[in-house]
Design a protein around this motif. Structure first.
Motif, short mmCIF file in Angstrom:
data_model
loop_
_atom_site.label_atom_id
_atom_site.label_comp_id
_atom_site.label_asym_id
_atom_site.label_seq_id
_atom_site.Cartn_x
_atom_site.Cartn_y
_atom_site.Cartn_z
N ALA A 299 0.93 -1.23 0.09
CA ALA A 299 -0.04 0.05 -0.05
C ALA A 299 0.94 1.20 -0.20
O ALA A 299 0.62 2.00 -0.78
CB ALA A 299 -0.91 -0.04 1.29
N MET A 300 1.79 1.23 0.78
CA MET A 300 2.72 2.32 0.85
C MET A 300 3.50 2.65 -0.59
O MET A 300 3.45 3.67 -0.76
CB MET A 300 3.92 2.08 1.86
CG MET A 300 3.30 2.23 3.40
SD MET A 300 4.86 2.36 4.43
CE MET A 300 5.31 4.12 4.07
N PHE A 301 3.99 1.44 -1.23
CA PHE A 301 4.38 1.65 -2.37
C PHE A 301 3.47 2.22 -3.45
O PHE A 301 3.80 3.19 -4.26
CB PHE A 301 5.00 0.37 -3.19
CG PHE A 301 6.37 -0.19 -2.64
CD1 PHE A 301 6.83 -0.21 -1.30
CD2 PHE A 301 7.15 -0.51 -3.62
CE1 PHE A 301 7.92 -0.52 -0.87
CE2 PHE A 301 8.58 -0.99 -3.06
CZ PHE A 301 8.91 -0.93 -1.92
N GLY A 302 2.23 1.76 -3.52
CA GLY A 302 1.29 2.14 -4.47
C GLY A 302 0.92 3.65 -3.88
O GLY A 302 0.69 4.38 -5.12
N VAL A 303 0.73 3.96 -2.95
CA VAL A 303 0.40 5.51 -2.66
C VAL A 303 1.68 6.53 -3.07
O VAL A 303 1.49 7.74 -3.48
CB VAL A 303 0.19 5.61 -1.05
CG1 VAL A 303 -0.04 7.07 -0.79
CG2 VAL A 303 -1.20 4.76 -0.75
N ALA A 304 2.71 5.68 -2.90
CA ALA A 304 3.99 6.92 -3.21
C ALA A 304 3.87 6.94 -4.73
O ALA A 304 4.33 8.16 -5.18
CB ALA A 304 5.20 5.84 -2.66
N MET A 305 3.73 5.97 -5.38
CA MET A 305 3.58 5.91 -6.75
C MET A 305 2.44 6.78 -7.30
O MET A 305 2.62 7.86 -8.28
CB MET A 305 3.45 4.51 -7.60
CG MET A 305 4.43 3.60 -7.35
SD MET A 305 4.11 2.06 -8.15
CE MET A 305 4.31 2.23 -9.87
N ALA A 306 1.21 6.82 -6.76
CA ALA A 306 0.19 7.93 -7.02
C ALA A 306 0.64 9.06 -6.69
O ALA A 306 0.33 10.14 -7.43
CB ALA A 306 -1.10 7.33 -6.24
N THR A 307 1.34 9.47 -5.69
CA THR A 307 1.56 10.70 -5.22
C THR A 307 2.68 11.29 -6.20
O THR A 307 2.56 12.70 -6.61
CB THR A 307 2.25 10.76 -3.75
OG1 THR A 307 1.30 10.09 -2.97
CG2 THR A 307 2.65 12.18 -3.36
N HIS A 308 3.60 10.53 -6.69
CA HIS A 308 4.60 10.92 -7.66
C HIS A 308 4.05 11.35 -9.06
O HIS A 308 3.98 12.42 -9.46
CB HIS A 308 5.59 10.16 -7.96
CG HIS A 308 6.73 10.34 -8.84
ND1 HIS A 308 7.71 11.03 -8.74
CD2 HIS A 308 6.93 10.04 -10.32
CE1 HIS A 308 8.53 11.34 -9.71
NE2 HIS A 308 7.73 10.64 -10.78
N VAL A 309 2.98 10.63 -9.36
CA VAL A 309 2.43 10.76 -10.80
C VAL A 309 1.31 12.07 -10.50
O VAL A 309 1.38 12.75 -11.51
CB VAL A 309 1.57 9.66 -10.96
CG1 VAL A 309 0.66 9.68 -12.32
CG2 VAL A 309 2.42 8.26 -11.41
N LEU A 310 0.68 12.35 -9.31
CA LEU A 310 -0.17 13.27 -9.37
C LEU A 310 0.51 14.87 -9.34
O LEU A 310 0.09 15.45 -10.05
CB LEU A 310 -0.83 13.25 -7.98
CG LEU A 310 -2.16 12.10 -7.86
CD1 LEU A 310 -2.51 11.89 -6.56
CD2 LEU A 310 -3.20 12.71 -8.99
N THR A 311 1.81 14.78 -8.65
CA THR A 311 2.54 15.67 -8.78
C THR A 311 3.12 16.12 -10.13
O THR A 311 3.09 17.45 -10.44
CB THR A 311 3.63 15.96 -7.72
OG1 THR A 311 4.50 14.99 -7.78
CG2 THR A 311 3.22 15.92 -6.27
N GLU A 312 3.50 15.00 -10.89
CA GLU A 312 4.02 15.27 -12.22
C GLU A 312 2.94 15.64 -13.10
O GLU A 312 2.95 16.73 -13.93
CB GLU A 312 4.51 14.08 -12.52
CG GLU A 312 5.89 13.58 -11.97
CD GLU A 312 7.11 14.27 -12.58
OE1 GLU A 312 7.36 14.09 -13.66
OE2 GLU A 312 7.68 14.93 -11.56
N LEU A 313 1.67 15.28 -12.96
CA LEU A 313 0.43 15.71 -13.94
C LEU A 313 0.25 17.35 -13.64
O LEU A 313 -0.13 17.80 -14.47
CB LEU A 313 -0.66 14.75 -13.74
CG LEU A 313 -0.39 13.34 -13.95
CD1 LEU A 313 -1.56 12.36 -13.73
CD2 LEU A 313 -0.52 13.14 -15.52
#
Length: 334
Positions: A236-250
């Motif tokens: 879950a931590m890995f997935g949330v970290a990925m989503a956070t990175h993608v959101l800030t990039e977008l």
């Protein structure tokens, strides 16, 4: 629309109107809907991404309930992507969620990644398939972030985001890096991984009846047979970290990931200082015995002393030295 904006109000405050417009207009593909991918997809949806494609061939099992974002006893036996789509409809019914029950491969890549996605999240746990996906994204200029191994990890403070060329202490990162190099890809792939040193837990052993022909017991050809112990919070931590990175990039929101290379610079300084210190010790007093590489110094600092002084507990102005000069340089004497 007013209801949607109220639902996303906190993110509108965070990213602003322009940033949220970019997030909501984006198209994201999540490949692999297990413990990592399900949480990544869930947080992208909750954060405003209105078009998501989730891809996975597998079904929800009872063991999925310890880590899957949408797994319930009621949907055991159903495709993971269908479980996500059903759950997502209750959260954001306005979103376009495409559930693809499919196995990603080099042959299916063009179809499964069609539509010019703004970002691709690689949450596959098969090494060769993962490499195929990353190679396809690099060749077709698709933005991608990849999840490395969350299994057998337990320290949340070690989860990092870095270019795969800068990763260390992670067997999956090392294996994927080698495979990518064989395909001419040296860097340019961001990954979520853990710097936690492996070895605390082990893969479950094969049963005696499985040892002769282990491949006969895998779900699909070339997929692992042995079970990886997983602490449910880590995927879950890995997935949330990925989503956070993608959101800030977008959204075009600037972030500064922890400079992993800064730690390498620290290890080099520790090695240099240690070498200077050893060179000043005359042979008759037990010196010099400089035998530590920079990586050895890093191991000593991070794994033996947990980044702190053994004497004061401080994290500032650290240095390595031999405890006993009559004994050689070693992990037990530094």
């Amino acid at each position: 629309e007013l209801l949607i904006q109220e639902q996303l109000a906190r993110h509108y405050v965070f990213f602003g109107q322009e940033g949220m417009a970019k997030v909501r207009d984006s198209f994201v593909v999540v490949v692999g809907a297990g413990g990592v991918g399900s949480w990544a997809a869930l947080m992208l949806l909750r954060s405003g991404v209105q078009r998501i494609r989730v891809i996975d061939f597998d079904q929800v099992t009872l063991s999925s309930l310890n880590r899957h974002a949408a797994a319930t006893r009621a949907n055991v036996g159903t495709p993971k992507v269908d479980a996500l789509k059903q759950s997502f409809a209750d959260i954001a019914p306005h979103a376009m969620v495409e559930a693809r029950v499919a196995l990603f491969s080099a042959e299916t890549a063009a179809d499964l990644l069609a539509g010019s996605p703004d970002y691709v999240l690689d949450c596959i746990d098969n090494m060769d398939t993962k490499t195929d996906l990353l190679e396809f994204c690099k060749k077709h200029n698709l933005e991608v972030i990849s999840a490395m191994g969350a299994g057998m990890k337990s320290d949340p403070s070690r989860v990092q985001i870095a270019d795969i060329s800068d990763t260390f202490e992670d067997p999956m990162s090392r294996a994927v890096r080698r495979r990518l190099k064989l395909r001419g890809i040296m860097s340019g792939v961001n990954v979520v991984y853990s710097t936690e040193k492996p070895g605390k837990v082990q893969l479950l052993s094969l049963a005696e009846s499985q040892k002769d022909e282990p491949g006969d017991f895998s779900v699909l050809p070339d997929f692992r047979v042995r079970i990886v112990p997983v602490l449910g919070t880590m995927p879950a931590m890995f997935g949330v970290a990925m989503a956070t990175h993608v959101l800030t990039e977008l959204a075009g929101f600037p972030t500064e990931p922890l400079p992993v290379k800064g730690r390498h610079a620290l290890y080099n300084r520790l090695q240099c200082d240690l070498g200077v210190r050893e060179s000043k010790i005359p042979p008759e007093a037990g010196g010099p015995r400089m035998q530590m590489r920079a990586n050895d110094c890093g191991y000593m600092l991070e794994e033996i002393w947990r980044g702190r002084s053994a004497i004061s507990g401080s994290i500032e102005r650290l240095a390595l030295t031999r405890w006993r000069r009559d004994q050689p340089m070693a992990t037990y004497n530094c």
